[in-house]
Design a protein around this motif. Structure first.
Motif: not given
Length: 109
Positions: A17, A43, A66
């Motif tokens: 991430y 992230s 994401a």
């Protein structure tokens, strides 16, 4: 023992991430009779309403940034289950755009 209780998943998530080339910091501290491990990343961060569900089975953050990251939503759930079965605790602190720090603690006795 710490590595068998969720740390590899937390580190791999921090890598997945975070942007390439950013720093991921892993610490272990002894606090009385407890070991506390933290994994801090840079992230995309986690929204507050996602944090409360993050350790549920099959839960995946619904974030446009994401979508390209693969997973089934069981890694954090399994990490939490293992840690809790060892009388430990797992939690996260995060800020959108600034990153996240995942923690877990385990008793030493």
């Amino acid at each position: 023992m710490l590595c068998t209780c969720g740390q590899p998943n937390l580190i791999s998530n921090a890598i997945k991430y975070s942007k390439k080339g950013t720093v991921i910091e892993v610490k272990c501290e002894i606090l009385g009779n407890t070991a506390r491990v933290s994994i801090q990343d840079q992230s995309i961060g986690i929204r507050p309403n996602d944090i409360e569900k993050l350790f549920e089975r099959y839960y995946r953050v619904d974030e446009i940034n994401a979508k390209h990251i693969s997973g089934f939503g069981i890694g954090l759930y399994l990490s939490a289950e293992i840690i809790q079965r060892h009388d430990g605790r797992i939690w996260v602190e995060s800020e959108i755009g600034k990153g996240s720090t995942f923690y877990f603690s385990l008793p030493l006795t």
